[in-house]
Design a protein around this motif. Structure first.
Motif, PDB file in Angstrom:
ATOM      1  N   LEU A 167      34.518  52.110  39.597  1.00  0.00           N
ATOM      2  CA  LEU A 167      35.204  50.820  39.768  1.00  0.00           C
ATOM      3  C   LEU A 167      34.303  49.743  40.367  1.00  0.00           C
ATOM      4  N   TYR A 168      33.011  50.044  40.453  1.00  0.00           N
ATOM      5  CA  TYR A 168      32.089  49.007  40.949  1.00  0.00           C
ATOM      6  C   TYR A 168      31.939  47.912  39.892  1.00  0.00           C
ATOM      7  N   ASN A 169      31.815  46.684  40.348  1.00  0.00           N
ATOM      8  CA  ASN A 169      31.680  45.513  39.488  1.00  0.00           C
ATOM      9  C   ASN A 169      32.900  45.341  38.577  1.00  0.00           C
ATOM     10  N   SER A 170      34.079  45.576  39.149  1.00  0.00           N
ATOM     11  CA  SER A 170      35.324  45.370  38.427  1.00  0.00           C
ATOM     12  C   SER A 170      36.330  44.707  39.364  1.00  0.00           C
ATOM     13  N   LEU A 171      37.220  43.913  38.781  1.00  0.00           N
ATOM     14  CA  LEU A 171      38.238  43.254  39.595  1.00  0.00           C
ATOM     15  C   LEU A 171      39.202  44.262  40.221  1.00  0.00           C
ATOM     16  N   ILE A 172      39.502  45.339  39.478  1.00  0.00           N
ATOM     17  CA  ILE A 172      40.440  46.336  39.997  1.00  0.00           C
ATOM     18  C   ILE A 172      39.907  46.956  41.291  1.00  0.00           C
ATOM     19  N   GLY A 173      38.635  47.274  41.306  1.00  0.00           N
ATOM     20  CA  GLY A 173      38.040  47.892  42.489  1.00  0.00           C
ATOM     21  C   GLY A 173      38.097  46.985  43.704  1.00  0.00           C
ATOM     22  N   VAL A 174      37.692  45.740  43.536  1.00  0.00           N
ATOM     23  CA  VAL A 174      37.666  44.836  44.686  1.00  0.00           C
ATOM     24  C   VAL A 174      39.078  44.455  45.117  1.00  0.00           C
ATOM     25  N   ILE A 175      40.036  44.419  44.181  1.00  0.00           N
ATOM     26  CA  ILE A 175      41.434  44.153  44.543  1.00  0.00           C
ATOM     27  C   ILE A 175      41.974  45.282  45.421  1.00  0.00           C
ATOM     28  N   LEU A 176      41.716  46.532  45.027  1.00  0.00           N
ATOM     29  CA  LEU A 176      42.188  47.671  45.815  1.00  0.00           C
ATOM     30  C   LEU A 176      41.577  47.683  47.211  1.00  0.00           C
ATOM     31  N   VAL A 177      40.302  47.348  47.291  1.00  0.00           N
ATOM     32  CA  VAL A 177      39.628  47.339  48.600  1.00  0.00           C
ATOM     33  C   VAL A 177      40.200  46.232  49.485  1.00  0.00           C
ATOM     34  N   LYS A 178      40.335  45.046  48.945  1.00  0.00           N
ATOM     35  CA  LYS A 178      40.866  43.924  49.727  1.00  0.00           C
ATOM     36  C   LYS A 178      42.293  44.204  50.172  1.00  0.00           C
ATOM     37  N   ALA A 179      43.116  44.751  49.281  1.00  0.00           N
ATOM     38  CA  ALA A 179      44.499  45.068  49.653  1.00  0.00           C
ATOM     39  C   ALA A 179      44.548  46.123  50.753  1.00  0.00           C
ATOM     40  N   ALA A 180      43.695  47.140  50.649  1.00  0.00           N
ATOM     41  CA  ALA A 180      43.670  48.194  51.666  1.00  0.00           C
ATOM     42  C   ALA A 180      43.268  47.640  53.033  1.00  0.00           C
ATOM     43  N   ILE A 181      42.356  46.680  53.052  1.00  0.00           N
ATOM     44  CA  ILE A 181      41.925  46.091  54.321  1.00  0.00           C
ATOM     45  C   ILE A 181      43.009  45.205  54.922  1.00  0.00           C
ATOM     46  N   ASP A 182      43.790  44.523  54.079  1.00  0.00           N
ATOM     47  CA  ASP A 182      44.844  43.624  54.569  1.00  0.00           C
ATOM     48  C   ASP A 182      46.142  44.346  54.902  1.00  0.00           C
ATOM     49  N   VAL A 195      29.568  41.576  47.061  1.00  0.00           N
ATOM     50  CA  VAL A 195      28.901  42.883  47.090  1.00  0.00           C
ATOM     51  C   VAL A 195      29.458  43.824  46.030  1.00  0.00           C
ATOM     52  N   LEU A 196      30.777  43.794  45.815  1.00  0.00           N
ATOM     53  CA  LEU A 196      31.423  44.788  44.971  1.00  0.00           C
ATOM     54  C   LEU A 196      31.690  44.322  43.550  1.00  0.00           C
ATOM     55  N   ALA A 197      31.646  43.001  43.298  1.00  0.00           N
ATOM     56  CA  ALA A 197      31.904  42.479  41.949  1.00  0.00           C
ATOM     57  C   ALA A 197      31.039  41.249  41.694  1.00  0.00           C
ATOM     58  N   PRO A 198      29.720  41.423  41.627  1.00  0.00           N
ATOM     59  CA  PRO A 198      28.822  40.265  41.490  1.00  0.00           C
ATOM     60  C   PRO A 198      28.627  39.787  40.052  1.00  0.00           C
ATOM     61  N   GLY A 199      29.044  40.545  39.052  1.00  0.00           N
ATOM     62  CA  GLY A 199      28.791  40.186  37.658  1.00  0.00           C
ATOM     63  C   GLY A 199      29.498  38.905  37.234  1.00  0.00           C
ATOM     64  N   ASN A 200      28.913  38.195  36.271  1.00  0.00           N
ATOM     65  CA  ASN A 200      29.484  36.929  35.812  1.00  0.00           C
ATOM     66  C   ASN A 200      30.889  37.085  35.245  1.00  0.00           C
TER      67      ASN A 200
END
Length: 280
Positions: A138-153, A219-224
């Motif tokens: 899930l690196y460089n994907s919106l799903i991965g960074v969404i799950l991480v951000k939600a878990a932190i909040d 860091v987790l989703a830098p791709g264009n």
């Protein structure tokens, strides 16, 4: 008597309003100057602009070389903020109710653990999160960074919603149970409407937090293809070949507009976080 006290209260408040206006005036002038820089042409070392232009806003209708399309980036940012908000609201509204109403084993320990998790900044966990996302694909994907951000909040969201549920009288739920409604029906139809201000406040807070997030997407989703506006904006500072400071200002204003609109429409709900979500 009340009619006589009202003018006196207004009279006493004018010094505070005057002081706030004086303090805020330099900020308003800076924002005005920032906007003028994005729509004018000014010669080097000149104090006043020499003409009007929309060239600094050209990123709206043409894609800058080496950068992502601004509308794709905006859509990514909207999806990131909206999905994060949805996950936080759904999980927090259910978990907060359970911790407030049900006799959960080790409830105090769990609440303390929630606060401990919230105490850790995301930066301290970024390396471990990076490795985990790479391992599960899930690196460089919106799903991965969404799950991480939600878990932190989520820890803050759960704690706040528990506080709002604690203010709802038990009698409302008991009346629904006596009438034959299930526990889920009571929660959905009777309790949730009572904590609607808290849900609105938490939703707005989560959306603004997701909209302004930079470290995790960088860091987790830098791709264009999955880039968000904060990363897109920071890319202007790293581009030494095509550096356009006025365009950087224009993108910053474009990034700011949705936040101002959301805050203007829903700021009264945001203030409810501090009024009803602190009871433990």
């Amino acid at each position: 008597m009340a009619e006589r006290s009202q003018p006196s209260a207004n009279y006493r408040s004018w010094p505070v309003m005057t002081a706030l206006t004086v303090v805020s005036l330099p900020l308003l002038l800076m924002y005005l100057y920032l906007f003028l820089d994005t729509v004018t042409v000014k010669q080097a070392n000149a104090l006043l602009p020499s003409g009007l232009t929309l060239n600094h806003w050209r990123f709206l209708w043409q894609t800058t070389e080496g950068k992502a399309n601004i509308w794709q980036v905006t859509l990514n940012t909207l999806l990131f903020a909206a999905c994060t908000t949805s996950v936080v609201l759904i999980v927090s509204s259910m978990a907060g109710y359970v911790l407030s109403r049900l006799n959960v084993p080790a409830r105090g320990f769990f609440l303390a653990g929630v606060m401990v998790l919230h105490a850790f900044p995301s930066v301290t966990l970024i390396i471990a999160i990076f490795i985990v996302l790479q391992m599960i694909g899930l690196y460089n994907s919106l799903i991965g960074v969404i799950l991480v951000k939600a878990a932190i909040d989520l820890p803050l969201g759960i704690w706040l919603m528990k506080g709002f549920y604690d203010t709802v009288p038990w009698e409302i739920e008991m009346a629904g149970v006596v009438d034959g409604a299930s526990r889920f029906r009571v929660w959905r139809s009777l309790v949730l409407p009572q904590v609607k201000p808290g849900i609105m406040a938490l939703g707005l807070f989560s959306f603004l937090s997701g909209w302004g997030e930079f470290i995790l997407p960088q860091v987790l989703a830098p791709g264009n293809q999955v880039q968000v506006l904060s990363v897109y904006l920071a890319g202007f500072l790293a581009d030494d070949n095509n550096y356009d400071f006025n365009m950087f200002k224009a993108v910053g204003l474009f990034y700011l507009i949705p936040v101002l609109i959301a805050y203007a429409l829903f700021n009264k709900y945001l203030m409810n976080i501090y009024g009803g979500g602190s009871k433990g």
